[in-house]
Design a protein around this motif. Structure first.
Motif, PDB file in Angstrom:
ATOM      1  N   LYS A   1       0.845  -1.175   0.000  1.00 37.89           N
ATOM      2  CA  LYS A   1       0.000   0.000   0.000  1.00 37.89           C
ATOM      3  C   LYS A   1       0.892   1.240   0.000  1.00 37.89           C
ATOM      4  O   LYS A   1       2.099   1.150   0.166  1.00 37.89           O
ATOM      5  CB  LYS A   1      -0.915  -0.010   1.218  1.00 37.89           C
ATOM      6  N   ARG A   2       0.260   2.411  -0.173  1.00 34.80           N
ATOM      7  CA  ARG A   2       1.030   3.655  -0.251  1.00 34.80           C
ATOM      8  C   ARG A   2       0.661   4.600   0.882  1.00 34.80           C
ATOM      9  O   ARG A   2      -0.511   4.899   1.111  1.00 34.80           O
ATOM     10  CB  ARG A   2       0.790   4.351  -1.599  1.00 34.80           C
ATOM     11  N   LEU A   3       1.688   5.073   1.561  1.00 36.09           N
ATOM     12  CA  LEU A   3       1.556   6.091   2.606  1.00 36.09           C
ATOM     13  C   LEU A   3       2.287   7.325   2.109  1.00 36.09           C
ATOM     14  O   LEU A   3       3.501   7.295   1.883  1.00 36.09           O
ATOM     15  CB  LEU A   3       2.177   5.582   3.908  1.00 36.09           C
ATOM     16  N   LEU A   4       1.564   8.423   1.926  1.00 38.70           N
ATOM     17  CA  LEU A   4       2.138   9.619   1.329  1.00 38.70           C
ATOM     18  C   LEU A   4       2.111  10.795   2.299  1.00 38.70           C
ATOM     19  O   LEU A   4       1.064  11.106   2.879  1.00 38.70           O
ATOM     20  CB  LEU A   4       1.396   9.978   0.039  1.00 38.70           C
ATOM     21  N   PHE A   5       3.277  11.422   2.496  1.00 38.16           N
ATOM     22  CA  PHE A   5       3.397  12.637   3.301  1.00 38.16           C
ATOM     23  C   PHE A   5       3.422  13.835   2.358  1.00 38.16           C
ATOM     24  O   PHE A   5       4.273  13.926   1.472  1.00 38.16           O
ATOM     25  CB  PHE A   5       4.684  12.607   4.128  1.00 38.16           C
ATOM     26  N   PHE A   6       2.503  14.764   2.564  1.00 36.63           N
ATOM     27  CA  PHE A   6       2.344  15.917   1.679  1.00 36.63           C
ATOM     28  C   PHE A   6       2.466  17.179   2.517  1.00 36.63           C
ATOM     29  O   PHE A   6       1.586  17.490   3.331  1.00 36.63           O
ATOM     30  CB  PHE A   6       0.965  15.845   1.011  1.00 36.63           C
ATOM     31  N   GLY A   7       3.586  17.915   2.330  1.00 37.32           N
ATOM     32  CA  GLY A   7       3.798  19.090   3.165  1.00 37.32           C
ATOM     33  C   GLY A   7       4.860  20.019   2.647  1.00 37.32           C
ATOM     34  O   GLY A   7       5.150  20.052   1.449  1.00 37.32           O
ATOM     35  N   ASN A   8       5.464  20.781   3.572  1.00 33.23           N
ATOM     36  CA  ASN A   8       6.466  21.777   3.209  1.00 33.23           C
ATOM     37  C   ASN A   8       7.851  21.348   3.678  1.00 33.23           C
ATOM     38  O   ASN A   8       8.176  20.168   3.643  1.00 33.23           O
ATOM     39  CB  ASN A   8       6.058  23.149   3.763  1.00 33.23           C
ATOM     40  N   SER A   9       8.690  22.304   4.135  1.00 33.14           N
ATOM     41  CA  SER A   9      10.069  21.984   4.486  1.00 33.14           C
ATOM     42  C   SER A   9      10.175  21.050   5.685  1.00 33.14           C
ATOM     43  O   SER A   9      11.172  20.326   5.814  1.00 33.14           O
ATOM     44  CB  SER A   9      10.852  23.270   4.770  1.00 33.14           C
ATOM     45  N   LEU A  10       9.195  21.048   6.555  1.00 25.56           N
ATOM     46  CA  LEU A  10       9.228  20.114   7.674  1.00 25.56           C
ATOM     47  C   LEU A  10       9.142  18.683   7.176  1.00 25.56           C
ATOM     48  O   LEU A  10       9.885  17.811   7.615  1.00 25.56           O
ATOM     49  CB  LEU A  10       8.073  20.425   8.637  1.00 25.56           C
ATOM     50  N   THR A  11       8.230  18.437   6.254  1.00 27.95           N
ATOM     51  CA  THR A  11       8.092  17.112   5.669  1.00 27.95           C
ATOM     52  C   THR A  11       9.265  16.793   4.757  1.00 27.95           C
ATOM     53  O   THR A  11       9.788  15.662   4.764  1.00 27.95           O
ATOM     54  CB  THR A  11       6.770  17.022   4.881  1.00 27.95           C
ATOM     55  N   ALA A  12       9.714  17.775   3.978  1.00 23.84           N
ATOM     56  CA  ALA A  12      10.824  17.563   3.056  1.00 23.84           C
ATOM     57  C   ALA A  12      12.113  17.225   3.791  1.00 23.84           C
ATOM     58  O   ALA A  12      13.017  16.599   3.235  1.00 23.84           O
ATOM     59  CB  ALA A  12      11.021  18.805   2.187  1.00 23.84           C
ATOM     60  N   GLY A  13      12.229  17.648   5.060  1.00 20.79           N
ATOM     61  CA  GLY A  13      13.419  17.334   5.836  1.00 20.79           C
ATOM     62  C   GLY A  13      14.600  18.204   5.464  1.00 20.79           C
ATOM     63  O   GLY A  13      15.720  17.710   5.296  1.00 20.79           O
ATOM     64  N   TYR A  14      14.355  19.514   5.343  1.00 19.47           N
ATOM     65  CA  TYR A  14      15.432  20.412   4.968  1.00 19.47           C
ATOM     66  C   TYR A  14      16.610  20.306   5.945  1.00 19.47           C
ATOM     67  O   TYR A  14      16.437  20.335   7.159  1.00 19.47           O
ATOM     68  CB  TYR A  14      14.946  21.863   4.925  1.00 19.47           C
ATOM     69  N   GLY A  15      17.818  20.169   5.389  1.00 19.35           N
ATOM     70  CA  GLY A  15      19.043  20.185   6.178  1.00 19.35           C
ATOM     71  C   GLY A  15      19.447  18.859   6.792  1.00 19.35           C
ATOM     72  O   GLY A  15      20.478  18.790   7.470  1.00 19.35           O
TER      73      GLY A  15
ATOM     74  N   TRP B   1      -1.248  16.152  -9.330  1.00 20.30           N
ATOM     75  CA  TRP B   1      -0.099  15.508  -9.964  1.00 20.30           C
ATOM     76  C   TRP B   1       0.492  14.451  -9.049  1.00 20.30           C
ATOM     77  O   TRP B   1       0.851  13.350  -9.486  1.00 20.30           O
ATOM     78  CB  TRP B   1       0.960  16.555 -10.303  1.00 20.30           C
ATOM     79  N   VAL B   2       0.584  14.763  -7.757  1.00 24.41           N
ATOM     80  CA  VAL B   2       1.138  13.820  -6.800  1.00 24.41           C
ATOM     81  C   VAL B   2       0.274  12.568  -6.687  1.00 24.41           C
ATOM     82  O   VAL B   2       0.780  11.460  -6.482  1.00 24.41           O
ATOM     83  CB  VAL B   2       1.290  14.496  -5.416  1.00 24.41           C
ATOM     84  N   LEU B   3      -1.033  12.732  -6.868  1.00 25.25           N
ATOM     85  CA  LEU B   3      -1.954  11.611  -6.716  1.00 25.25           C
ATOM     86  C   LEU B   3      -2.265  10.925  -8.044  1.00 25.25           C
ATOM     87  O   LEU B   3      -3.373  10.429  -8.247  1.00 25.25           O
ATOM     88  CB  LEU B   3      -3.251  12.092  -6.067  1.00 25.25           C
ATOM     89  N   ARG B   4      -1.298  10.892  -8.921  1.00 18.26           N
ATOM     90  CA  ARG B   4      -1.499  10.160 -10.173  1.00 18.26           C
ATOM     91  C   ARG B   4      -1.745   8.677  -9.914  1.00 18.26           C
ATOM     92  O   ARG B   4      -2.395   7.992 -10.698  1.00 18.26           O
ATOM     93  CB  ARG B   4      -0.292  10.333 -11.081  1.00 18.26           C
ATOM     94  N   GLN B   5      -1.192   8.180  -8.808  1.00 21.00           N
ATOM     95  CA  GLN B   5      -1.474   6.825  -8.357  1.00 21.00           C
ATOM     96  C   GLN B   5      -2.210   6.919  -7.028  1.00 21.00           C
ATOM     97  O   GLN B   5      -1.947   7.819  -6.228  1.00 21.00           O
ATOM     98  CB  GLN B   5      -0.179   6.025  -8.194  1.00 21.00           C
ATOM     99  N   PRO B   6      -3.115   6.005  -6.768  1.00 17.55           N
ATOM    100  CA  PRO B   6      -3.902   6.074  -5.525  1.00 17.55           C
ATOM    101  C   PRO B   6      -3.034   5.853  -4.295  1.00 17.55           C
ATOM    102  O   PRO B   6      -1.964   5.248  -4.359  1.00 17.55           O
ATOM    103  CB  PRO B   6      -4.929   4.950  -5.693  1.00 17.55           C
ATOM    104  N   VAL B   7      -3.496   6.368  -3.162  1.00 17.05           N
ATOM    105  CA  VAL B   7      -2.805   6.181  -1.889  1.00 17.05           C
ATOM    106  C   VAL B   7      -3.768   5.578  -0.881  1.00 17.05           C
ATOM    107  O   VAL B   7      -4.988   5.632  -1.062  1.00 17.05           O
ATOM    108  CB  VAL B   7      -2.241   7.511  -1.344  1.00 17.05           C
ATOM    109  N   ASP B   8      -3.211   5.006   0.168  1.00 19.85           N
ATOM    110  CA  ASP B   8      -4.023   4.398   1.217  1.00 19.85           C
ATOM    111  C   ASP B   8      -4.053   5.256   2.473  1.00 19.85           C
ATOM    112  O   ASP B   8      -5.054   5.263   3.193  1.00 19.85           O
ATOM    113  CB  ASP B   8      -3.480   3.006   1.538  1.00 19.85           C
ATOM    114  N   VAL B   9      -2.953   5.969   2.734  1.00 24.85           N
ATOM    115  CA  VAL B   9      -2.886   6.905   3.849  1.00 24.85           C
ATOM    116  C   VAL B   9      -2.235   8.184   3.351  1.00 24.85           C
ATOM    117  O   VAL B   9      -1.188   8.148   2.689  1.00 24.85           O
ATOM    118  CB  VAL B   9      -2.079   6.335   5.039  1.00 24.85           C
ATOM    119  N   PHE B  10      -2.852   9.320   3.647  1.00 26.71           N
ATOM    120  CA  PHE B  10      -2.383  10.627   3.176  1.00 26.71           C
ATOM    121  C   PHE B  10      -2.207  11.533   4.385  1.00 26.71           C
ATOM    122  O   PHE B  10      -3.168  11.845   5.089  1.00 26.71           O
ATOM    123  CB  PHE B  10      -3.402  11.219   2.205  1.00 26.71           C
TER     124      PHE B  10
END
Length: 231
Positions: A51-65, A108-117
């Motif tokens: 299944k797919r677990l997708l994190f959708f966010g900003n620099s906190l999610t991106a893990g800057y640094g 665009w990110v959801l071109r494929q289905p996800v199970d947890v967003f």
């Protein structure tokens, strides 16, 4: 609505600035919009059963640094792997992202289905003093897109808080916005993603705004508390 216990961290200004696209830290070009936190040997298919677990966010999610596997989505992926759970974890964080930006790219990110967003956006809106009606509209549009593209997906909303620089009423309404949306749309809610991390110097990088690997470990524990019963 499921609510995880939260305490308001001190010095929210430093913590929430982590998402501000106007800071020097967010200036570098961001990674592609959707990058697996832990790249599987083969893409998830019906054969692999993942299944797919997708994190959708900003620099906190991106893990800057920090390294990708040190950011909280990468740590969640490691936890899932250690438990032999059949999930692919995707980090779709983008430094400097606003809710308007997220609304424009979520399809665009959801071109494929996800199970947890997991939706982590809004901090930049609040720091810029954008109208809460716009932030609310954008978050709802993102949620609606997820439910339209992946009707069975579980949606987790990561709440944020802002300092009272723009007024106590605005800060209070901003905090309440996440609670209202979670209740209205029956979402799982994390009241404050940065609980225990925001404003703690030892848990943030030298810029004082982005979590260190140790800070991300605390964030990952907060998120895992919510995700564990879902997956």
């Amino acid at each position: 609505m499921i609510v995880v216990r939260s305490c308001v961290a001190a010095l929210l200004a430093l913590a929430l600035s982590a998402c501000n696209s106007n800071t020097t830290a967010d200036a570098p070009a961001a990674a592609p919009a959707a990058v697996p936190a832990r790249t599987p040997a083969t893409p998830p298919t019906a054969a692999t059963g993942k299944k797919r677990l997708l994190f959708f966010g900003n620099s906190l999610t991106a893990g800057y640094g920090v390294e990708p596997d040190q950011a909280f989505p990468g740590l969640i992926a490691e936890k899932i792997d250690s438990l032999n759970l059949k999930y692919e974890v995707i980090n779709a964080g983008l430094s400097g992202e606003t809710t308007a930006g997220g609304r424009s790219r979520v399809g665009w990110v959801l071109r494929q289905p996800v199970d947890v967003f997991v939706l982590e956006l809004g901090g930049n809106d609040g720091l810029r003093g954008l109208p809460l009606t716009a932030t609310r509209s954008n978050l709802l549009a993102i949620i609606d897109t997820v439910r339209r593209r992946s009707p069975g997906a579980q949606i987790v909303l990561a709440g944020m808080q802002i300092p009272p620089n723009l007024g106590v009423a605005y800060a209070a309404d901003f905090k309440a916005l996440y609670q209202e949306i979670a209740k209205e749309r029956d979402l799982v809610l994390i009241p404050f993603l940065l609980e225990g991390v925001g404003g703690e110097r030892r848990l943030n990088q030298p810029d004082g705004i982005h979590p260190t690997p140790a800070g991300h470990r605390i964030v990952a524990r907060t998120v895992w508390t919510v995700l564990q019963p879902l997956i």
